[in-house]
Write an enzyme that holds these catalytic residues in place. Structure first.
Site, PDB file in Angstrom:
ATOM      1  N   LYS A 109      22.651 -63.472  -4.357  1.00  0.00           N
ATOM      2  CA  LYS A 109      21.917 -62.776  -3.309  1.00  0.00           C
ATOM      3  C   LYS A 109      21.062 -63.792  -2.579  1.00  0.00           C
ATOM      4  O   LYS A 109      20.461 -64.673  -3.202  1.00  0.00           O
ATOM      5  CB  LYS A 109      21.047 -61.659  -3.889  1.00  0.00           C
ATOM      6  CG  LYS A 109      21.851 -60.462  -4.346  1.00  0.00           C
ATOM      7  CD  LYS A 109      20.952 -59.327  -4.782  1.00  0.00           C
ATOM      8  CE  LYS A 109      21.787 -58.150  -5.272  1.00  0.00           C
ATOM      9  NZ  LYS A 109      20.924 -57.080  -5.806  1.00  0.00           N
ATOM     10  N   GLU A 110      21.038 -63.653  -1.257  1.00  0.00           N
ATOM     11  CA  GLU A 110      20.270 -64.551  -0.409  1.00  0.00           C
ATOM     12  C   GLU A 110      19.348 -63.746   0.484  1.00  0.00           C
ATOM     13  O   GLU A 110      19.694 -62.644   0.913  1.00  0.00           O
ATOM     14  CB  GLU A 110      21.200 -65.402   0.452  1.00  0.00           C
ATOM     15  CG  GLU A 110      22.073 -66.329  -0.358  1.00  0.00           C
ATOM     16  CD  GLU A 110      22.927 -67.241   0.488  1.00  0.00           C
ATOM     17  OE1 GLU A 110      23.166 -66.918   1.673  1.00  0.00           O
ATOM     18  OE2 GLU A 110      23.353 -68.275  -0.031  1.00  0.00           O
ATOM     19  N   LYS A 152      16.841 -70.834  11.426  1.00  0.00           N
ATOM     20  CA  LYS A 152      16.983 -69.744  10.451  1.00  0.00           C
ATOM     21  C   LYS A 152      17.041 -70.375   9.067  1.00  0.00           C
ATOM     22  O   LYS A 152      17.758 -71.356   8.853  1.00  0.00           O
ATOM     23  CB  LYS A 152      18.268 -68.971  10.733  1.00  0.00           C
ATOM     24  CG  LYS A 152      18.550 -67.824   9.779  1.00  0.00           C
ATOM     25  CD  LYS A 152      19.856 -67.152  10.212  1.00  0.00           C
ATOM     26  CE  LYS A 152      20.237 -65.989   9.367  1.00  0.00           C
ATOM     27  NZ  LYS A 152      21.510 -65.404   9.826  1.00  0.00           N
TER      28      LYS A 152
END
Length: 153
Positions: free
Chosen positions: A66-67, A79
């Site tokens: 998960k990021e 970003k």
């Protein structure tokens, strides 16, 4: 142990078009099915705090991670995404950050420079796992993204 890797490429589209892809959830859609099995939106709408679950293709060392989008600077076109679960964190990493920067090329405003950087910190007892961090994932992602930008131009 702290380390960084960076790669740069140029794409023949204006900065605004490159940022519309790289700075959004669209980048995950481009990667899904090509370098990832799938990308699932866990939380958020593409802004800071958004969490994605990435399911990797077999043979890449781990199944999922998960990021979280930790920085989206629309003015400077930067970003940053950090691993928050699974993946490199399961291999002894304290930090795995992916940064994307889009810059205008002063001599050619119809082109953009895309720079991707991986920053990582790994616990000393897992220092050998730093070898798992390579530029290949960045260059592959940039290649697919830039191909998409040129086809939609």
């Amino acid at each position: 142990m702290f380390g960084t890797l960076s790669e740069e490429t140029q794409v023949k589209v204006p900065v605004s078009k490159a940022w519309a892809l790289y700075g959004s959830l669209e980048l995950g859609k481009i990667a899904s099915g090509k370098i990832l099995e799938c990308v699932d939106l866990v939380e958020g709408n593409g802004g800071v705090g958004t969490i994605l679950k990435l399911t990797l293709k077999p043979g890449l060392g781990f199944v999922h991670c998960k990021e979280k989008f930790t920085k989206i600077d629309n003015k400077n076109k930067i970003k940053e995404i950090e691993a928050v679960e699974g993946g490199y964190l399961d291999l002894g990493f304290d930090l795995y950050r992916f940064r994307i920067e889009i810059k205008e090329i002063p001599t050619d405003v119809t082109s953009s420079r895309v720079k991707c950087t991986i920053e990582y910190e790994v616990k000393e007892e897992f220092a050998a796992n730093a070898s798992f961090v390579t530029a290949e994932s960045m260059t592959t992602l940039m290649s697919f993204a830039n191909e998409h930008l040129l086809q939609s131009n």
